[in-house]
Design an enzyme around this catalytic site. Structure first.
Site, PDB file in Angstrom:
ATOM      1  N   LYS A 102     -29.930  24.130   2.351  1.00  0.00           N
ATOM      2  CA  LYS A 102     -29.346  24.157   3.695  1.00  0.00           C
ATOM      3  C   LYS A 102     -29.787  25.362   4.519  1.00  0.00           C
ATOM      4  O   LYS A 102     -29.845  25.289   5.750  1.00  0.00           O
ATOM      5  CB  LYS A 102     -27.821  24.102   3.602  1.00  0.00           C
ATOM      6  CG  LYS A 102     -27.301  22.735   3.211  1.00  0.00           C
ATOM      7  CD  LYS A 102     -25.811  22.603   3.468  1.00  0.00           C
ATOM      8  CE  LYS A 102     -25.337  21.172   3.364  1.00  0.00           C
ATOM      9  NZ  LYS A 102     -25.316  20.645   1.982  1.00  0.00           N
ATOM     10  N   GLU A 124     -20.154  21.800  12.171  1.00  0.00           N
ATOM     11  CA  GLU A 124     -19.179  20.985  11.452  1.00  0.00           C
ATOM     12  C   GLU A 124     -19.444  21.190   9.971  1.00  0.00           C
ATOM     13  O   GLU A 124     -20.551  21.518   9.571  1.00  0.00           O
ATOM     14  CB  GLU A 124     -19.351  19.513  11.802  1.00  0.00           C
ATOM     15  CG  GLU A 124     -20.447  18.781  11.012  1.00  0.00           C
ATOM     16  CD  GLU A 124     -21.869  19.256  11.291  1.00  0.00           C
ATOM     17  OE1 GLU A 124     -22.105  19.814  12.391  1.00  0.00           O
ATOM     18  OE2 GLU A 124     -22.741  19.095  10.408  1.00  0.00           O
ATOM     19  N   SER A 382     -31.582  20.191  -5.176  1.00  0.00           N
ATOM     20  CA  SER A 382     -31.208  20.700  -3.845  1.00  0.00           C
ATOM     21  C   SER A 382     -30.240  21.864  -3.872  1.00  0.00           C
ATOM     22  O   SER A 382     -30.154  22.613  -2.895  1.00  0.00           O
ATOM     23  CB  SER A 382     -30.624  19.552  -3.019  1.00  0.00           C
ATOM     24  OG  SER A 382     -29.551  18.932  -3.712  1.00  0.00           O
TER      25      SER A 382
HETATM   26  C1  LIG Z   1     -25.203  19.318   1.552  1.00  0.00           C
HETATM   27  C2  LIG Z   1     -25.930  19.050   0.315  1.00  0.00           C
HETATM   28  C3  LIG Z   1     -26.556  17.822   0.060  1.00  0.00           C
HETATM   29  C4  LIG Z   1     -26.418  16.636   0.980  1.00  0.00           C
HETATM   30  O1  LIG Z   1     -26.984  16.786   2.246  1.00  0.00           O
HETATM   31  P1  LIG Z   1     -28.383  16.151   2.628  1.00  0.00           P
HETATM   32  O2  LIG Z   1     -28.470  16.358   4.095  1.00  0.00           O
HETATM   33  O3  LIG Z   1     -28.360  14.717   2.231  1.00  0.00           O
HETATM   34  O4  LIG Z   1     -29.420  16.906   1.888  1.00  0.00           O
HETATM   35  C5  LIG Z   1     -27.303  17.671  -1.094  1.00  0.00           C
HETATM   36  N1  LIG Z   1     -27.402  18.667  -1.992  1.00  0.00           N
HETATM   37  C6  LIG Z   1     -26.798  19.854  -1.803  1.00  0.00           C
HETATM   38  C7  LIG Z   1     -26.931  20.911  -2.849  1.00  0.00           C
HETATM   39  C8  LIG Z   1     -26.041  20.090  -0.652  1.00  0.00           C
HETATM   40  O5  LIG Z   1     -25.454  21.274  -0.483  1.00  0.00           O
END
Ligand SMILES: *Cc1c(COP(=O)(O)O)cnc(C)c1O
Length: 416
Positions: A102, A124, A382
């Site tokens: 993020k 948000e 992620s």
């Molecule tokens: C917020 C988040 C997501 C989901 O958001 P996307 O916009 O689909 O990437 C996925 N993995 C992590 C670790 C997150 O913090």
């Protein structure tokens, strides 16, 4: 400015500029009240200008390197590969500052806000992760920051609320509707339109009205480009057979897909079975763009349900809807039970505790291990799992309240 949305050019990437109308095939667009149109247009102009300015790009690169910790590594998982019978590579977005992908988007947008002369940031947040990342960047730039969060989520995510306050942000409860993420988005948009002179709206995924889905994708391209270069190095100039990512709004997935969309690699987005917007295949408009959306027979938006609060979004970014439509990517649902097993599997085999979101991607790989046998599979890790360990512990301990968040239903068949 040229509207490239409908022009056909073989030499162009499948992920090109969506033009002034912000269209990805039949999806995307700008479905907002008239009062918001000038704000979106101002933002589009500012972003086009910044993105073509080498000094903006250089300043962002410097921040991504020295503040966020990029490039993130690529890890070859020898134990997990042996266990699953496929070659597993991880793109380590969990090692970025604030613990997920993020930060890429948030640093880009707050730097853009500074360039536009906006001194106040609104955002948000659902689970709180985007709110924390935004509050982090706003603290860094010395900007005022207000984060809207559904009242229900404020109670559920008390630790992230405290983090945002530590970082100097004001957290406002959204009291309308179901008092969750979609209501927080509505209130953040309302705040933005009423104070647009000084305020920048920092949106957290590849969704919302044009130019957000495109702009947020561009800010996450860095992770796909790095992964592409790292794969070329590791695979002697090759690319993985399959690239996998979890899909909430779709930003981490679009980031990693952007590095491989013009190659032979297969692209797979994994959704929670209880939030499978692409899987249901119903088209609708929410939060300013047209896409696949969880809705009932009357077109009312339905709540997504998943063990992972970060994937609890009823829609999916419009570019994913388009990639599904043209068959370039496919989207598969997994159950919460499969996700919890995958969460434990990665911890035990590789010493990496993943966030519950990317554990969805791994869960799909485990389920499809026969189909994937002998292949090279790149998973976008992620985020890290620190935020989720208390919840997983409570679920494994059989805490009835924690079990309530888990949907043990069977996954349906994926669309595409
Ligand atoms: C917020 C988040 C997501 C989901 O958001 P996307 O916009 O689909 O990437 C996925 N993995 C992590 C670790 C997150 O913090």
């Amino acid at each position: 400015m040229v509207d490239t949305a409908s022009s056909v050019d073989e030499h162009k990437s499948l992920m090109d500029d969506p033009g002034q109308r912000g269209r990805f095939g039949r999806f995307g667009g700008l479905y907002v009240p008239e009062t918001l149109v000038p704000a979106c247009q101002e933002l589009e102009h500012a972003f086009r200008d910044a993105w073509s300015d080498p000094s903006f790009r250089a300043e962002l690169d410097e921040l991504l390197g020295n503040y966020a910790g990029r490039p993130s590594p690529m890890t070859e998982c020898r134990n997990l590969s042996a266990e699953l019978g496929m070659r597993v590579l991880l793109k380590r977005e969990d090692l970025n500052h604030t613990g997920s992908h993020k930060i890429n988007n948030v640093l880009g947008q707050t730097l853009l806000a500074k360039r536009m002369g906006k001194t106040r940031i609104v955002a948000e947040t659902g689970a709180g992760q985007h709110g924390v990342a935004t509050a982090t960047a706003a603290a860094f730039f010395g900007q005022d920051c207000v984060v809207y969060m559904g009242e229900v989520d404020v109670r559920r995510q008390a630790l992230n609320v405290f983090r945002m306050r530590l970082l100097g942000a004001e957290v406002r409860s959204a009291l309308s509707g179901s008092r969750t993420l979609k209501d927080a988005v509505n209130e953040a948009m309302r705040d933005w339109v009423s104070s647009v002179e000084s305020t920048y709206y920092c949106l957290g995924s590849v969704m919302g009205p044009h130019p957000y889905p495109w702009m947020v994708r561009e800010f996450h391209r860095v992770l796909g480009q790095e992964a592409f270069d790292q794969c070329r190095e590791l695979l002697d100039g090759g690319v993985p057979d399959v690239v996998v990512a979890a899909v909430g709004g779709g930003s981490n997935a679009i980031g990693i897909f952007s590095g491989f969309v013009d190659t032979e690699a297969e692209l797979v987005g994994v959704e929670p079975a209880g939030g499978s917007a692409v899987g249901r295949g119903l088209v609708g408009v929410v939060h300013g763009s047209m896409s696949y959306l969880m809705q009932d027979e009357y077109g009312q938006v339905q709540e997504a349900q998943s063990v992972s609060a970060g994937l609890d979004y009823p829609g999916v970014g419009p570019e994913h809807a388009h990639l599904a439509d043209i068959g370039r990517a496919r989207y598969e649902p997994v159950t919460d039970r499969e996700v919890l097993d995958a969460f434990e599997l990665l911890a035990r085999t590789e010493g990496i505790i993943p966030a519950l979101e990317p554990a969805h991607g791994l869960a799909w790989m485990v389920r499809c291990r026969d189909e994937l046998a002998g292949k090279t599979v790149l998973l976008n890790l992620s985020g890290r799992g620190d935020k989720d360990v208390a919840q997983v512990q409570a679920i494994l301990d059989g805490d009835p309240e924690a079990l309530e968040t888990v949907d043990f239903g069977e996954a349906g068949n994926g669309h595409q």
